[in-house]
Design a protein around this motif. Structure first.
Motif, PDB file in Angstrom:
ATOM      1  N   ASN A  20      -1.993  33.201  56.473  1.00 56.44           N
ATOM      2  CA  ASN A  20      -1.259  31.906  55.760  1.00 56.44           C
ATOM      3  C   ASN A  20      -1.650  31.731  54.692  1.00 56.44           C
ATOM      4  OD1 ASN A  20       0.434  31.755  57.969  1.00 56.44           O
ATOM      5  ND2 ASN A  20       0.030  29.474  58.728  1.00 56.44           N
ATOM      6  N   LEU A  21      -3.148  31.606  54.210  1.00 57.49           N
ATOM      7  CA  LEU A  21      -3.625  31.320  52.985  1.00 57.49           C
ATOM      8  C   LEU A  21      -3.061  32.278  51.907  1.00 57.49           C
ATOM      9  CD1 LEU A  21      -7.669  30.997  53.980  1.00 57.49           C
ATOM     10  CD2 LEU A  21      -5.967  29.249  53.213  1.00 57.49           C
ATOM     11  N   PHE A  22      -2.887  33.390  52.254  1.00 59.65           N
ATOM     12  CA  PHE A  22      -2.334  34.403  51.337  1.00 59.65           C
ATOM     13  C   PHE A  22      -0.763  33.899  51.210  1.00 59.65           C
ATOM     14  CE2 PHE A  22       0.114  38.124  49.921  1.00 59.65           C
ATOM     15  CZ  PHE A  22      -0.841  38.563  48.672  1.00 59.65           C
ATOM     16  N   ASP A  23      -0.220  33.692  51.968  1.00 57.99           N
ATOM     17  CA  ASP A  23       1.211  33.374  51.841  1.00 57.99           C
ATOM     18  C   ASP A  23       1.499  32.155  51.207  1.00 57.99           C
ATOM     19  OD1 ASP A  23       2.166  35.492  53.756  1.00 57.99           O
ATOM     20  OD2 ASP A  23       2.228  34.250  55.478  1.00 57.99           O
ATOM     21  N   THR A  24       0.416  31.289  51.147  1.00 55.61           N
ATOM     22  CA  THR A  24       0.614  29.989  50.199  1.00 55.61           C
ATOM     23  C   THR A  24       0.271  30.383  48.826  1.00 55.61           C
ATOM     24  OG1 THR A  24      -0.211  28.348  52.019  1.00 55.61           O
ATOM     25  CG2 THR A  24      -0.601  27.759  49.796  1.00 55.61           C
ATOM     26  N   GLN A  25      -0.495  31.319  48.598  1.00 53.30           N
ATOM     27  CA  GLN A  25      -0.711  31.887  47.229  1.00 53.30           C
ATOM     28  C   GLN A  25       0.512  32.359  46.850  1.00 53.30           C
ATOM     29  OE1 GLN A  25      -3.277  31.265  45.264  1.00 53.30           O
ATOM     30  NE2 GLN A  25      -4.723  30.143  47.027  1.00 53.30           N
ATOM     31  N   VAL A  26       1.067  33.255  47.357  1.00 56.21           N
ATOM     32  CA  VAL A  26       2.584  33.713  47.167  1.00 56.21           C
ATOM     33  C   VAL A  26       3.466  32.805  46.825  1.00 56.21           C
ATOM     34  CG1 VAL A  26       4.415  35.065  47.960  1.00 56.21           C
ATOM     35  CG2 VAL A  26       2.108  35.970  48.533  1.00 56.21           C
ATOM     36  N   MET A  27       3.677  31.798  47.463  1.00 55.66           N
ATOM     37  CA  MET A  27       4.444  30.661  47.031  1.00 55.66           C
ATOM     38  C   MET A  27       4.197  30.091  45.984  1.00 55.66           C
ATOM     39  SD  MET A  27       5.690  29.023  50.777  1.00 55.66           S
ATOM     40  CE  MET A  27       3.992  28.902  51.560  1.00 55.66           C
ATOM     41  N   MET A  28       2.988  29.709  45.733  1.00 54.02           N
ATOM     42  CA  MET A  28       2.311  29.255  44.262  1.00 54.02           C
ATOM     43  C   MET A  28       2.690  29.878  43.258  1.00 54.02           C
ATOM     44  SD  MET A  28      -1.536  27.788  45.079  1.00 54.02           S
ATOM     45  CE  MET A  28      -1.764  26.253  46.580  1.00 54.02           C
ATOM     46  N   SER A  29       2.448  31.286  43.596  1.00 52.28           N
ATOM     47  CA  SER A  29       2.768  32.261  42.284  1.00 52.28           C
ATOM     48  C   SER A  29       4.261  32.277  41.895  1.00 52.28           C
ATOM     49  CB  SER A  29       2.310  33.685  42.511  1.00 52.28           C
ATOM     50  OG  SER A  29       0.990  33.655  42.862  1.00 52.28           O
ATOM     51  N   ASN A  30       5.279  31.708  42.753  1.00 50.55           N
ATOM     52  CA  ASN A  30       6.415  31.748  42.502  1.00 50.55           C
ATOM     53  C   ASN A  30       7.154  30.452  42.029  1.00 50.55           C
ATOM     54  OD1 ASN A  30       7.982  34.616  43.161  1.00 50.55           O
ATOM     55  ND2 ASN A  30       6.466  34.456  44.794  1.00 50.55           N
ATOM     56  N   LEU A  31       6.098  29.474  41.979  1.00 48.53           N
ATOM     57  CA  LEU A  31       6.797  28.319  41.536  1.00 48.53           C
ATOM     58  C   LEU A  31       6.965  27.948  40.032  1.00 48.53           C
ATOM     59  CD1 LEU A  31       5.302  25.280  43.862  1.00 48.53           C
ATOM     60  CD2 LEU A  31       7.524  26.149  43.613  1.00 48.53           C
ATOM     61  N   LYS A  32       7.877  28.230  39.385  1.00 49.67           N
ATOM     62  CA  LYS A  32       8.222  28.272  38.048  1.00 49.67           C
ATOM     63  C   LYS A  32       8.352  26.964  37.369  1.00 49.67           C
ATOM     64  CE  LYS A  32       7.465  32.528  38.315  1.00 49.67           C
ATOM     65  NZ  LYS A  32       5.814  33.080  38.143  1.00 49.67           N
ATOM     66  N   ASP A  33       9.237  26.077  38.114  1.00 50.76           N
ATOM     67  CA  ASP A  33       9.805  24.647  37.553  1.00 50.76           C
ATOM     68  C   ASP A  33       9.202  23.742  38.251  1.00 50.76           C
ATOM     69  OD1 ASP A  33      11.683  25.959  35.891  1.00 50.76           O
ATOM     70  OD2 ASP A  33      12.768  26.751  37.878  1.00 50.76           O
ATOM     71  N   PHE A  34       7.957  23.928  38.925  1.00 55.27           N
ATOM     72  CA  PHE A  34       7.191  22.658  39.404  1.00 55.27           C
ATOM     73  C   PHE A  34       5.758  22.853  39.342  1.00 55.27           C
ATOM     74  CE2 PHE A  34      10.797  23.691  41.844  1.00 55.27           C
ATOM     75  CZ  PHE A  34      11.643  22.563  42.572  1.00 55.27           C
ATOM     76  N   GLU A  35       4.974  21.520  39.500  1.00 57.60           N
ATOM     77  CA  GLU A  35       3.446  21.723  39.038  1.00 57.60           C
ATOM     78  C   GLU A  35       2.818  21.613  40.267  1.00 57.60           C
ATOM     79  OE1 GLU A  35       0.276  18.410  37.404  1.00 57.60           O
ATOM     80  OE2 GLU A  35       2.434  18.746  36.341  1.00 57.60           O
TER      81      GLU A  35
END
Length: 422
Positions: A20-35
């Protein structure tokens, strides 16, 4: 025409395992229009990456959702993770959450969060991510997901039903991921997944072959593994255990040390062969951890006594111990012979006490220098993990965060090692 440059802030709340920690990093990496924010109280959106391994895990997530509504400015709540397939639909129908998406949709998080209307997108259980994570926010070690899902069907476990059958990430993607992170300064890599040892099963390769290729990447200094099964430590794997890139610690899931209990749990491992494997690894200098469930239905006083007698024979140094918690939808949930909570707690304490003593003796008797990656600093103390997965606290006048240090002299206290570095 003027456009606002103010991006909405997103806080990620991650429950559960390293995967789950890795999955969260994947999501963070794909956030382009948010902070991304580290302060949930300033977040416009909170994304909950849920765990559903037990009923209480579901309750914890629900409690956290309720706490968000008490904020002065309640955020929009988006739910994902393993809980999507168990409790997600009810949370959505009850308006406890604003939106929901499954594991397979996490790479589309940027588009999903831009939707103004509520959405429910559970996705599928066959997806493999394509994202290359370039950094791990707030981490000195990098978690690398190498596979997803599990083909085992242990009687107490819901995970295969919420993450799907075992499937491996493409080798070139894993190597590209690690090459990128190594070039960004990461030297220690933790390979994770639902069932790490099954890597390569359907791709005519293996975990051992992958480890050899990872070790050849410039900058890779140490590789750790998530939990593996005893039957996955095969002859090919044994050939690499003394390679310098291998952390001298393996976490091998036993779950129990009673022959009958393993049968009740629908486990594939056997006590005697497990013991033989653990003794072999100890002889090769390894610290050894395991998962262990106490209080599972059917665990009589006699079977617990047998388990403890066997436990004393195992050269264990770490344990991830659980008292059994019913998980609706699993065979164990309907089994007879339930163990009272107070008895399960006593057994849990006995188990932890045995392993704590074994860990202390291992650290006290160790004659090898410690190779430590310093991860954090607080109140004048640096903290890190050595090659045996033991924590050490270090006093030093130098700035050590992110550094590798070697120590030949240290003091083994009951709960950790301590040392000075000049």
């Amino acid at each position: 025409m003027q456009f606002s440059t103010n991006k909405q802030k997103v806080f990620f709340k991650t429950f559960g395992c390293r995967t789950n920690l890795f999955d969260t990093q994947v999501m963070m990496s794909n956030l382009k229009d948010f902070e991304v924010t580290q302060d949930e109280k300033e977040a416009d959106i909170v994304v909950i990456n849920s765990c559903t391994v037990t009923n209480s895990a579901d309750s914890t997530a629900r409690g956290y959702i309720n706490s968000l509504n008490r904020f002065d400015k309640p955020p929009r709540v988006v739910f994902t993770g393993c809980g999507v397939w168990t409790k997600g639909e009810n949370l959505f129908k009850e308006d406890k959450i604003d939106s929901l998406f499954g594991h397979s949709e996490k790479e589309h998080i940027n588009e999903l969060l831009q939707k103004e209307e509520r959405f429910f997108d559970a996705g599928d259980l066959e997806h493999i991510d394509d994202t290359i994570v370039e950094e791990f926010i707030g981490k000195s070690r990098a978690f690398i997901k190498i596979q997803e899902g599990c083909d085992f069907r242990c009687s107490y476990c819901i995970i295969p039903y919420v993450r799907g059958d075992a499937r491996s990430y493409k080798e070139d993607k894993i190597l590209e991921q690690i090459t990128t992170l190594a070039s960004n300064g990461f030297g220690e890599f933790i390979l994770t997944g639902t069932n790490v040892g099954s890597y390569g099963k359907k791709q005519h390769t293996s975990l051992a072959k992958l480890l050899k290729k990872i070790s050849m990447i410039k900058g890779v200094r140490r590789i750790r593994l998530g939990s593996v099964e005893p039957i996955q430590i095969d002859d090919e794997f044994k050939e690499i255990i003394n390679e310098p890139f291998m952390a001298k610690h393996l976490h091998i899931a036993l779950q129990h040390t009673s022959k009958e209990m393993l049968k009740i749990m629908n486990r594939r491992n056997k006590v005697l062969s497990d013991l033989e494997l653990f003794e072999f690894l100890r002889e090769n200098g390894y610290a050894l951890g395991t998962d262990f469930i106490v209080g599972h239905p059917g665990e009589t006083d006699e079977l617990w006594k047998e388990a403890v007698e066997n436990l004393h024979r195992f050269p264990l140094t770490h344990v991830h111990a659980f008292t059994y918690s019913k998980r609706d939808g699993t065979p164990s949930a309907t089994m007879k012979g339930e163990v009272r909570g107070d008895i399960a707690k006593l057994r849990y304490n006995e188990l932890v006490s045995i392993i704590d003593e074994k860990n202390y003796n291992f650290r006290k008797n160790n004659t090898q220098p410690l190779e430590i990656l310093i991860e954090s600093y607080k109140d004048g103390i640096y903290t890190g993990l050595d090659q045996y997965f033991n924590q050490i606290e270090v006093k030093s006048s130098a700035d050590l965060v992110g550094d590798w240090i070697f120590l030949e002299e240290y003091e083994a206290k009951r709960d950790k090692n301590v040392a000075e570095f000049k």
